[in-house]
Design a protein around this motif. Structure first.
Motif, PDB file in Angstrom:
ATOM      1  N   ARG A  72       0.838  -1.199   0.000  1.00 32.37           N
ATOM      2  CA  ARG A  72       0.000   0.000   0.000  1.00 32.37           C
ATOM      3  C   ARG A  72       0.881   1.260   0.000  1.00 32.37           C
ATOM      4  O   ARG A  72       0.660   2.183  -0.786  1.00 32.37           O
ATOM      5  N   ASP A  73       1.884   1.257   0.866  1.00 32.78           N
ATOM      6  CA  ASP A  73       2.823   2.391   0.960  1.00 32.78           C
ATOM      7  C   ASP A  73       3.481   2.673  -0.392  1.00 32.78           C
ATOM      8  O   ASP A  73       3.602   3.821  -0.814  1.00 32.78           O
ATOM      9  N   SER A  74       3.903   1.609  -1.056  1.00 34.59           N
ATOM     10  CA  SER A  74       4.631   1.746  -2.319  1.00 34.59           C
ATOM     11  C   SER A  74       3.697   2.240  -3.420  1.00 34.59           C
ATOM     12  O   SER A  74       4.081   3.074  -4.236  1.00 34.59           O
ATOM     13  N   VAL A  75       2.467   1.715  -3.428  1.00 37.79           N
ATOM     14  CA  VAL A  75       1.496   2.145  -4.447  1.00 37.79           C
ATOM     15  C   VAL A  75       1.160   3.627  -4.241  1.00 37.79           C
ATOM     16  O   VAL A  75       1.083   4.397  -5.200  1.00 37.79           O
ATOM     17  N   VAL A  76       1.003   4.035  -2.970  1.00 41.55           N
ATOM     18  CA  VAL A  76       0.719   5.448  -2.674  1.00 41.55           C
ATOM     19  C   VAL A  76       1.891   6.320  -3.158  1.00 41.55           C
ATOM     20  O   VAL A  76       1.694   7.365  -3.775  1.00 41.55           O
ATOM     21  N   ALA A  77       3.140   5.855  -2.891  1.00 43.49           N
ATOM     22  CA  ALA A  77       4.319   6.625  -3.318  1.00 43.49           C
ATOM     23  C   ALA A  77       4.339   6.784  -4.832  1.00 43.49           C
ATOM     24  O   ALA A  77       4.678   7.844  -5.361  1.00 43.49           O
ATOM     25  N   LEU A  78       3.948   5.724  -5.549  1.00 39.47           N
ATOM     26  CA  LEU A  78       3.919   5.789  -7.015  1.00 39.47           C
ATOM     27  C   LEU A  78       2.785   6.704  -7.478  1.00 39.47           C
ATOM     28  O   LEU A  78       2.957   7.545  -8.360  1.00 39.47           O
ATOM     29  N   TRP A  79       1.625   6.536  -6.863  1.00 39.63           N
ATOM     30  CA  TRP A  79       0.435   7.310  -7.235  1.00 39.63           C
ATOM     31  C   TRP A  79       0.679   8.803  -7.013  1.00 39.63           C
ATOM     32  O   TRP A  79       0.319   9.634  -7.847  1.00 39.63           O
ATOM     33  N   GLU A  80       1.285   9.112  -5.887  1.00 34.58           N
ATOM     34  CA  GLU A  80       1.515  10.528  -5.556  1.00 34.58           C
ATOM     35  C   GLU A  80       2.820  11.066  -6.152  1.00 34.58           C
ATOM     36  O   GLU A  80       3.191  12.211  -5.892  1.00 34.58           O
ATOM     37  N   GLN A  81       3.481  10.243  -6.919  1.00 34.81           N
ATOM     38  CA  GLN A  81       4.724  10.635  -7.594  1.00 34.81           C
ATOM     39  C   GLN A  81       5.724  11.246  -6.605  1.00 34.81           C
ATOM     40  O   GLN A  81       6.271  12.322  -6.841  1.00 34.81           O
ATOM     41  N   GLU A  82       5.916  10.552  -5.499  1.00 36.45           N
ATOM     42  CA  GLU A  82       6.845  11.047  -4.481  1.00 36.45           C
ATOM     43  C   GLU A  82       8.274  11.050  -5.018  1.00 36.45           C
ATOM     44  O   GLU A  82       8.717  10.059  -5.598  1.00 36.45           O
ATOM     45  N   HIS A  83       8.954  12.161  -4.821  1.00 35.74           N
ATOM     46  CA  HIS A  83      10.358  12.259  -5.229  1.00 35.74           C
ATOM     47  C   HIS A  83      11.229  12.015  -3.998  1.00 35.74           C
ATOM     48  O   HIS A  83      11.134  12.761  -3.027  1.00 35.74           O
ATOM     49  N   VAL A  84      12.029  10.982  -4.077  1.00 35.23           N
ATOM     50  CA  VAL A  84      12.808  10.597  -2.896  1.00 35.23           C
ATOM     51  C   VAL A  84      14.122  11.369  -2.847  1.00 35.23           C
ATOM     52  O   VAL A  84      14.845  11.441  -3.843  1.00 35.23           O
ATOM     53  N   THR A  85      14.391  11.925  -1.682  1.00 36.15           N
ATOM     54  CA  THR A  85      15.652  12.634  -1.482  1.00 36.15           C
ATOM     55  C   THR A  85      16.682  11.700  -0.861  1.00 36.15           C
ATOM     56  O   THR A  85      16.404  11.041   0.143  1.00 36.15           O
ATOM     57  N   VAL A  86      17.817  11.593  -1.498  1.00 32.33           N
ATOM     58  CA  VAL A  86      18.939  10.837  -0.923  1.00 32.33           C
ATOM     59  C   VAL A  86      20.116  11.808  -0.854  1.00 32.33           C
ATOM     60  O   VAL A  86      20.620  12.244  -1.898  1.00 32.33           O
ATOM     61  N   GLY A  87      20.506  12.127   0.358  1.00 34.96           N
ATOM     62  CA  GLY A  87      21.557  13.121   0.555  1.00 34.96           C
ATOM     63  C   GLY A  87      22.942  12.514   0.540  1.00 34.96           C
ATOM     64  O   GLY A  87      23.181  11.465  -0.069  1.00 34.96           O
ATOM     65  N   SER A  88      23.860  13.181   1.232  1.00 37.07           N
ATOM     66  CA  SER A  88      25.259  12.736   1.224  1.00 37.07           C
ATOM     67  C   SER A  88      25.801  12.694   2.645  1.00 37.07           C
ATOM     68  O   SER A  88      25.164  13.172   3.583  1.00 37.07           O
TER      69      SER A  88
ATOM     70  N   ALA B 198       9.901  -1.059  -4.984  1.00 33.81           N
ATOM     71  CA  ALA B 198       9.268  -1.356  -3.691  1.00 33.81           C
ATOM     72  C   ALA B 198       7.999  -2.176  -3.888  1.00 33.81           C
ATOM     73  O   ALA B 198       7.712  -3.091  -3.101  1.00 33.81           O
ATOM     74  N   ILE B 199       7.253  -1.892  -4.956  1.00 32.27           N
ATOM     75  CA  ILE B 199       6.038  -2.678  -5.239  1.00 32.27           C
ATOM     76  C   ILE B 199       6.429  -4.125  -5.559  1.00 32.27           C
ATOM     77  O   ILE B 199       5.813  -5.072  -5.067  1.00 32.27           O
ATOM     78  N   ALA B 200       7.491  -4.285  -6.362  1.00 33.69           N
ATOM     79  CA  ALA B 200       7.943  -5.645  -6.713  1.00 33.69           C
ATOM     80  C   ALA B 200       8.357  -6.407  -5.454  1.00 33.69           C
ATOM     81  O   ALA B 200       7.992  -7.574  -5.264  1.00 33.69           O
ATOM     82  N   ILE B 201       9.078  -5.734  -4.560  1.00 36.95           N
ATOM     83  CA  ILE B 201       9.574  -6.406  -3.350  1.00 36.95           C
ATOM     84  C   ILE B 201       8.406  -6.745  -2.418  1.00 36.95           C
ATOM     85  O   ILE B 201       8.300  -7.859  -1.915  1.00 36.95           O
ATOM     86  N   SER B 202       7.505  -5.781  -2.214  1.00 34.76           N
ATOM     87  CA  SER B 202       6.386  -6.063  -1.302  1.00 34.76           C
ATOM     88  C   SER B 202       5.473  -7.126  -1.906  1.00 34.76           C
ATOM     89  O   SER B 202       4.896  -7.945  -1.183  1.00 34.76           O
ATOM     90  N   GLY B 203       5.357  -7.130  -3.246  1.00 35.93           N
ATOM     91  CA  GLY B 203       4.581  -8.184  -3.905  1.00 35.93           C
ATOM     92  C   GLY B 203       5.181  -9.550  -3.618  1.00 35.93           C
ATOM     93  O   GLY B 203       4.460 -10.514  -3.360  1.00 35.93           O
ATOM     94  N   SER B 204       6.512  -9.614  -3.624  1.00 38.12           N
ATOM     95  CA  SER B 204       7.166 -10.904  -3.349  1.00 38.12           C
ATOM     96  C   SER B 204       6.957 -11.317  -1.891  1.00 38.12           C
ATOM     97  O   SER B 204       6.837 -12.503  -1.584  1.00 38.12           O
ATOM     98  N   ILE B 205       6.893 -10.325  -0.985  1.00 35.33           N
ATOM     99  CA  ILE B 205       6.622 -10.651   0.433  1.00 35.33           C
ATOM    100  C   ILE B 205       5.221 -11.253   0.555  1.00 35.33           C
ATOM    101  O   ILE B 205       5.016 -12.271   1.220  1.00 35.33           O
ATOM    102  N   VAL B 206       4.245 -10.628  -0.118  1.00 35.79           N
ATOM    103  CA  VAL B 206       2.857 -11.119  -0.032  1.00 35.79           C
ATOM    104  C   VAL B 206       2.771 -12.522  -0.645  1.00 35.79           C
ATOM    105  O   VAL B 206       2.097 -13.404  -0.106  1.00 35.79           O
TER     106      VAL B 206
END
Lengths: 311, 141
Positions: A106-122, A202-210
């Motif tokens: 659900r979390d991953s689908v929401v992130a995709l749906w809302e087009q969340e841009h992930v910040t990865v710093g340094s 993340a969707i692929a990984i959570s799908g494999s968990i389910v």
């Protein structure tokens, strides 16, 4: 076995080997969870893979607990021993796995749906600013190796021990490299500016968990509701159970039915419609194609007082 | 293997920004900055930092002033600003919506800590790494 203390002599060595392997499995898993936890940052794929790695600790712990319980003899409160502890533990683990898997999905689908841009710093190391994504990629690459090796070593043991829990864990471990690759592609794609790579991984990984949870749930419930002894990894009657049924049908041609059920790694048979001969001894039962240690008991029910299955 | 090769090939521009902030600044030579309502010493500190960043990008600063954090974060989200210099509380609900870089200066109001920070759009990872480097290098201090 059920009414004896300890495991049957024929499988004792393999049980010891599997317990040793599961301790290694736990140690490697803890190292992976630590490395992934330190590196995961705000990547959804990394977070999902980290949860999967953490949940990966459950099967080896259940295996260790179950094999200890299984070695206990029957007692005044548990007349049939503790052979099914592994199924119970497996059921609990499967439900937990499924719940967490669905939550992450659900979390991953929401992130995709809302087009969340992930910040990865340094992080600054030795005077250089290093992108944390490199650590994530390294952690993810590390996380793919131990499960692959452990999964390969578990498979032959699971087959010899007819242990569905070890078998499922082996398959989960073997499949973990795919999870690792999905995570690598997710974080790697994010580095290329592809915002959707992370939630899709993340969707692929959570799908494999389910999927893992669903398979584990089917196996655990089948045994807990007295299902037939199945082959490892599918729902067909196992060849050993077929051989036992055939041997009993040949020895007792007047029997209405031979019923079989699985208790942990052992098979219990019930011959319906005949009385047990006075000289019947389980140890004298010769069943080609079925290891003797697997047959826990053969009981007799002279009258078919319940509806027998149609096949 | 192909992925690793692609990674190595693209190392010079790795990581990239999702919305291409770094590339846009490099092409336009303009850095669009919004300043929050800052006390003079903090404003001066923020301007020095922005000048230091602009120097590394070979860009001139185009400043926008005095709007609320919400308005500036909306402009950031809309690609109208590349950077916002403002005070953000340590427990601000905006922390997950925008990329708040470690503070240049901190002050305490009651039991709440405010940090003067550079704020970028989430996912602009190359740009964010550049801002973090500048903060750690004491840019404009």
């Amino acid at each position: 076995m059920t009414e004896a203390i300890g495991h049957p002599a024929q499988i004792e060595q393999d049980i010891r080997a599997v317990r040793r392997l599961e301790w290694w499995n736990i140690a490697w898993s803890v190292s992976i969870v630590t490395v992934m936890g330190l590196a995961m940052g705000s990547s959804q794929a990394m977070k999902t893979a980290w949860v999967e790695d953490t949940l990966g600790l459950v099967p080896p712990i259940v295996i260790l607990i179950a094999t200890s319980y299984e070695a206990r003899s029957a007692d005044a409160r548990f007349h049939y021993g503790y052979d099914r502890v592994n199924s119970l533990g497996f059921l609990v683990a499967a439900v937990a796995l499924g719940g967490v898997g669905l939550f992450l999905l659900r979390d991953s689908v929401v992130a995709l749906w809302e087009q969340e841009h992930v910040t990865v710093g340094s992080v600054r190391m030795l005077g250089h600013d290093i992108w944390l994504g490199w650590f994530m990629l390294a952690a993810q690459a590390y996380a793919t190796i131990p499960p692959l090796i452990i999964g390969r070593r578990e498979l032959p043991l699971a087959e010899r021990l007819r242990d569905k829990l070890v078998h499922t864990d082996a398959l989960m471990n073997k499949a973990n490299w795919q999870t690792g690759v999905a995570g690598l592609l997710g974080v790697g794609g994010l580095g290329f500016g592809l915002w959707w790579a992370d939630p899709i991984a993340a969707i692929a990984i959570s799908g494999s968990i389910v999927w893992d949870a669903w398979n584990a749930l089917k196996i655990a419930t089948a045994e807990l509701v007295d299902g037939i002894p199945r082959e490892l990894g599918n729902s067909k009657l196992s060849p050993e159970a077929q051989a036992l049924a055939r041997a009993l049908e040949e020895q007792f041609p007047l029997a209405e039915k031979v019923l079989l059920r699985e208790t942990g790694r052992y098979i219990r048979a019930e011959v319906v419609g005949v009385r047990p001969p006075e000289d019947f001894a389980l140890d004298n039962l010769d069943v080609a194609g079925c290891d003797r240690w697997r047959i826990d008991s053969v009981s007799f029910r002279p009258t078919a007082n319940r509806t027998a299955p149609s096949e | 293997m192909l992925f690793a090769l692609a990674l190595l090939q693209g190392c010079s521009a790795y990581p990239r920004d999702i919305e291409g902030t770094s590339e846009r600044i490099a092409q336009s030579h303009e850095l669009h900055v919004g300043y929050g309502k800052l006390a003079p010493p903090l404003r001066a500190r923020a301007e020095r930092f922005v000048q230091a960043v602009a120097a590394t990008c070979d860009a001139r600063v185009v400043a926008e002033d005095g709007q609320s954090n919400e308005a500036m974060f909306a402009l950031l989200d809309d690609n109208k600003l590349d950077l916002v210099m403002t005070e953000v509380a340590a427990d601000s609900p905006w922390l997950s919506e925008v990329a708040v870089i470690e503070p240049l200066a901190r002050r305490q109001i009651g039991n709440r800590e405010l940090g003067l920070s550079a704020v970028a759009r989430n996912g602009e990872n190359r740009w964010i790494v550049r801002l973090e480097s500048q903060v750690r290098a004491g840019g404009g201090a």
